[in-house]
Design an enzyme around this catalytic site. Sequence first.
Site: not given
Length: 427
Positions: A133, A235, A263
């Site tokens: 993702y 990522d 995050k």
Amino acid sequence: MSEARQYLAAGVSSNARLAGKRPPLFFERGRGSELVDADGNRYLDFVMGMGPMILGHRPEAIETAIIDSFEIGQVFGGQSRLEAQLAAKIVQLVPCAELVRFTNTGTEADLLAVRLARAFTRRSKIIKFEGHYHGWADGLAVNVKPPFEQHEVGNSVRSHPESLGMPPSSYEGTIVLPWNDVDALEACLTSHGRDIAGVIMEPVMCNNGVITPHPGYLERVRELCTDSGALLIFDEVITGFRLGPGGAQAMFGVTPDLAIFGKALAAGFPLGCVAGRVEVMDTLTHGVLHGGTYSGNVTGLCVGLATLHKTCSHGGEGLKGLEDKGNRLAERIGESLRRHRIAAQIQGYGAHFGLSFVPSELRVRNYRDLRFADRDVCEEFVARLVDAGVRITSRASFFLSMAHTDSDIAEAADAIDVVLAGMARQR
């Protein structure tokens, strides 16, 4: 939920919160490792905002940073010293980071990294992997959770958009491959190498199963990208500043050309960044467009500095403690699974691990292997845990925080054992 649906589309602000058959929980407040819902029920939280709350809910250091930021300002439409200070800290910690550009979210950072790769190489195509993702934007939101019966087309997998409203033209430059498969990547680069601008991946497949890379896989991907002239993009929105101060790239000893962070970079505040090689990042001064009114906002930067001070000081001592607690919890869960004879595999690391309810003899290597997982058992496990006061993600993964205590780990392990015992009795 009925009231929320009157004013919010689908009653939520992210479709991820609709996962599972139960209506989403509504929370009133959080503190440390705990959440309290609108009905006053208390939960031991292992979702941690889907990863950002690396310090737990409402940590004192972050509240102080927020208050201090108000004395400086919020958005200047110009620069502040805070940007350089936080960028310097990231450059110090992250192997690939020579220059940094801040964004607000991981999705924005993913889009920027892909644009940088295409501009630097003057090539058009991007390789991504099934089950990985990279945000919800059109060009990358393909094959995140495609049907398992997807057919291969040449060296790649047929592209499957994750949403309505995505015209094929928006992702025609994205090639999808199975992960942890060196042969598939090598064949694709042999066929399309001169067109491939970059290879983007989660270095650990956190968004589906928390699947780890095969030994030597990341190293070989690095070699193949170097040989073909494609940029390697990690990522690290989930792994960054969670698996260690330098992220997954430092842990595995494989340095990408670009990396994406979010995050745990700012403990619950919207802050992301792209970090990478000077010559690639310098394309931002030679024709590559990136904007953002709130990019590098004062509060986000203050929180980022405070977060990295807490997590990464003294060689990342705080993250090591978090990892140890997670490993102990995973070990206790493994013992319970064996005792109650429930087939499942625990994957990942102490800081972030997940359960896949697959046959015990199966080694999950990539997204395709998850077709053997029993999703009904997974959903039952997650729901029963919520009823027992332990909250994990809908995909049965656990995010640890520095707020989790030894007693939290023991409490969660005991609750999980009771839940698994009840599930075993009903089989």
